[in-house]
Write a protein that holds these residues in place. Structure first.
Motif, mmCIF file in Angstrom:
data_model
loop_
_atom_site.group_PDB
_atom_site.id
_atom_site.type_symbol
_atom_site.label_atom_id
_atom_site.label_comp_id
_atom_site.label_asym_id
_atom_site.label_seq_id
_atom_site.Cartn_x
_atom_site.Cartn_y
_atom_site.Cartn_z
ATOM 1 N N VAL A 41 0.933 -1.122 -0.053
ATOM 2 C CA VAL A 41 0.000 -0.182 -0.061
ATOM 3 C C VAL A 41 0.871 1.326 -0.104
ATOM 4 O O VAL A 41 0.765 2.247 -0.823
ATOM 5 C CB VAL A 41 -0.877 0.081 1.269
ATOM 6 N N PHE A 42 1.794 1.280 0.818
ATOM 7 C CA PHE A 42 2.677 2.521 0.803
ATOM 8 C C PHE A 42 3.476 2.686 -0.412
ATOM 9 O O PHE A 42 3.902 3.759 -1.018
ATOM 10 C CB PHE A 42 3.656 2.330 2.215
ATOM 11 N N LEU A 43 3.950 1.623 -0.937
ATOM 12 C CA LEU A 43 4.783 1.511 -2.220
ATOM 13 C C LEU A 43 3.821 2.111 -3.478
ATOM 14 O O LEU A 43 4.177 2.963 -4.014
ATOM 15 C CB LEU A 43 5.191 0.100 -2.771
ATOM 16 N N ARG A 44 2.563 1.723 -3.404
ATOM 17 C CA ARG A 44 1.786 2.214 -4.521
ATOM 18 C C ARG A 44 1.426 3.928 -4.273
ATOM 19 O O ARG A 44 1.589 4.807 -5.067
ATOM 20 C CB ARG A 44 0.319 1.677 -4.463
ATOM 21 N N LEU A 45 1.339 4.305 -2.948
ATOM 22 C CA LEU A 45 1.549 5.709 -2.690
ATOM 23 C C LEU A 45 2.606 6.422 -2.904
ATOM 24 O O LEU A 45 2.591 7.521 -3.691
ATOM 25 C CB LEU A 45 1.081 6.042 -1.006
ATOM 26 N N TRP A 46 3.923 5.759 -2.764
ATOM 27 C CA TRP A 46 4.976 6.446 -3.346
ATOM 28 C C TRP A 46 5.320 6.523 -4.714
ATOM 29 O O TRP A 46 5.604 7.550 -5.253
ATOM 30 C CB TRP A 46 6.373 5.543 -2.463
ATOM 31 N N GLU A 47 4.786 5.536 -5.632
ATOM 32 C CA GLU A 47 5.011 5.540 -6.945
ATOM 33 C C GLU A 47 3.882 6.605 -7.661
ATOM 34 O O GLU A 47 4.191 7.049 -8.686
ATOM 35 C CB GLU A 47 4.618 4.249 -7.384
ATOM 36 N N ARG A 48 2.955 6.936 -6.697
ATOM 37 C CA ARG A 48 1.908 7.871 -7.385
ATOM 38 C C ARG A 48 2.123 9.262 -6.818
ATOM 39 O O ARG A 48 2.921 9.374 -5.747
ATOM 40 C CB ARG A 48 0.502 7.401 -7.156
ATOM 41 N N ASP A 49 1.566 10.089 -7.282
ATOM 42 C CA ASP A 49 1.447 11.528 -6.698
ATOM 43 C C ASP A 49 0.399 11.594 -5.470
ATOM 44 O O ASP A 49 -0.559 12.219 -5.567
ATOM 45 C CB ASP A 49 1.058 12.439 -7.556
ATOM 46 N N TRP A 50 0.957 10.722 -4.420
ATOM 47 C CA TRP A 50 -0.090 10.298 -3.595
ATOM 48 C C TRP A 50 -0.720 11.676 -2.590
ATOM 49 O O TRP A 50 -2.072 11.495 -2.249
ATOM 50 C CB TRP A 50 0.704 9.612 -2.331
ATOM 51 N N GLU A 51 -0.288 12.784 -2.592
ATOM 52 C CA GLU A 51 -0.913 13.675 -2.046
ATOM 53 C C GLU A 51 -2.186 14.651 -2.681
ATOM 54 O O GLU A 51 -2.986 14.918 -2.338
ATOM 55 C CB GLU A 51 0.142 14.948 -1.780
ATOM 56 N N GLU A 52 -2.119 14.327 -3.986
ATOM 57 C CA GLU A 52 -3.076 14.638 -4.792
ATOM 58 C C GLU A 52 -4.041 13.653 -5.380
ATOM 59 O O GLU A 52 -5.243 13.932 -5.771
ATOM 60 C CB GLU A 52 -2.480 15.156 -6.217
ATOM 61 N N GLN A 53 -3.825 12.357 -4.923
ATOM 62 C CA GLN A 53 -4.754 11.161 -5.406
ATOM 63 C C GLN A 53 -5.753 10.962 -4.236
ATOM 64 O O GLN A 53 -6.706 10.491 -4.638
ATOM 65 C CB GLN A 53 -3.923 9.940 -5.559
ATOM 66 N N ILE A 54 -5.436 11.524 -3.072
ATOM 67 C CA ILE A 54 -6.478 11.155 -2.009
ATOM 68 C C ILE A 54 -7.240 12.153 -1.941
ATOM 69 O O ILE A 54 -7.056 13.295 -1.523
ATOM 70 C CB ILE A 54 -5.433 10.747 -0.595
ATOM 71 N N HIS A 55 -8.676 12.059 -1.996
ATOM 72 C CA HIS A 55 -9.693 12.955 -2.078
ATOM 73 C C HIS A 55 -10.558 12.956 -0.803
ATOM 74 O O HIS A 55 -11.669 13.375 -0.767
ATOM 75 C CB HIS A 55 -10.368 13.108 -3.377
ATOM 76 N N THR A 56 -10.004 12.057 0.144
ATOM 77 C CA THR A 56 -10.902 11.764 1.223
ATOM 78 C C THR A 56 -10.002 11.749 2.396
ATOM 79 O O THR A 56 -8.771 12.211 2.279
ATOM 80 C CB THR A 56 -11.622 10.347 1.175
ATOM 81 N N SER A 57 -10.323 11.436 3.580
ATOM 82 C CA SER A 57 -9.639 11.303 4.878
ATOM 83 C C SER A 57 -8.518 10.246 4.548
ATOM 84 O O SER A 57 -8.511 9.183 4.044
ATOM 85 C CB SER A 57 -10.535 10.480 5.881
ATOM 86 N N LEU A 58 -7.181 10.827 4.945
ATOM 87 C CA LEU A 58 -6.018 9.879 4.802
ATOM 88 C C LEU A 58 -6.206 8.727 5.238
ATOM 89 O O LEU A 58 -5.823 7.626 4.655
ATOM 90 C CB LEU A 58 -4.808 10.602 4.889
ATOM 91 N N LYS A 59 -6.491 8.533 6.607
ATOM 92 C CA LYS A 59 -6.514 7.440 7.555
ATOM 93 C C LYS A 59 -7.502 6.418 6.768
ATOM 94 O O LYS A 59 -7.487 5.519 6.709
ATOM 95 C CB LYS A 59 -6.766 7.710 8.913
ATOM 96 N N ALA A 60 -8.898 7.046 6.430
ATOM 97 C CA ALA A 60 -9.592 6.125 5.771
ATOM 98 C C ALA A 60 -9.445 5.442 4.587
ATOM 99 O O ALA A 60 -9.423 4.381 4.451
ATOM 100 C CB ALA A 60 -11.037 6.857 5.481
ATOM 101 N N TYR A 61 -8.571 6.076 3.545
ATOM 102 C CA TYR A 61 -8.004 5.806 2.458
ATOM 103 C C TYR A 61 -7.056 4.494 2.760
ATOM 104 O O TYR A 61 -7.070 3.418 2.197
ATOM 105 C CB TYR A 61 -7.185 6.940 1.649
ATOM 106 N N LEU A 62 -6.300 4.847 3.727
ATOM 107 C CA LEU A 62 -4.871 3.745 4.280
ATOM 108 C C LEU A 62 -5.819 2.430 4.468
ATOM 109 O O LEU A 62 -5.296 1.250 4.178
ATOM 110 C CB LEU A 62 -4.314 4.294 5.020
ATOM 111 N N TYR A 63 -7.033 2.502 5.587
ATOM 112 C CA TYR A 63 -7.444 1.443 6.023
ATOM 113 C C TYR A 63 -8.400 0.588 4.858
ATOM 114 O O TYR A 63 -8.541 -0.587 4.780
ATOM 115 C CB TYR A 63 -8.364 1.718 7.116
ATOM 116 N N ARG A 64 -9.047 1.452 3.800
ATOM 117 C CA ARG A 64 -9.900 0.831 2.918
ATOM 118 C C ARG A 64 -8.597 0.174 1.789
ATOM 119 O O ARG A 64 -8.821 -0.996 1.493
ATOM 120 C CB ARG A 64 -10.567 1.863 2.183
ATOM 121 N N ALA A 65 -7.402 0.896 1.631
ATOM 122 C CA ALA A 65 -6.492 0.042 0.770
ATOM 123 C C ALA A 65 -6.008 -1.295 1.325
ATOM 124 O O ALA A 65 -5.794 -2.096 0.707
ATOM 125 C CB ALA A 65 -5.369 1.055 0.689
ATOM 126 N N ILE A 66 -5.958 -1.186 2.579
ATOM 127 C CA ILE A 66 -5.473 -2.615 3.355
ATOM 128 C C ILE A 66 -6.561 -3.557 3.240
ATOM 129 O O ILE A 66 -6.191 -4.588 2.884
ATOM 130 C CB ILE A 66 -5.220 -2.283 4.843
#
Length: 66
Positions: A41-66
């Motif tokens: 999950v963290f690798l995918r965020l690193w490879e993308r422009d993660w600060e612009e990809q997340i349009h919801t709560s960051l914590k909620a995004y991470l839990y949903r990705a897991i």
């Protein structure tokens, strides 16, 4: 990636890694597999422009990705 984004990403990782690992472990029952899932999950965020990809709560995004 700018130095500021790298620092933000490092802080994100340090802040959320342990709790995400515990969360993944509860579902998977295997610590090594949980670690791999969280790292992916963290690798995918690193490879993308993660600060612009997340349009919801960051914590909620991470839990949903897991």
């Amino acid at each position: 990636m700018s130095e500021n984004k790298e620092k933000n990403f490092e802080q994100l990782f340090r802040t959320h890694y342990k709790e995400l690992h515990r969360y993944a472990y509860r579902y998977l029952g295997d610590s090594d597999v949980a670690e791999e899932v969280v790292q992916q999950v963290f690798l995918r965020l690193w490879e993308r422009d993660w600060e612009e990809q997340i349009h919801t709560s960051l914590k909620a995004y991470l839990y949903r990705a897991i």
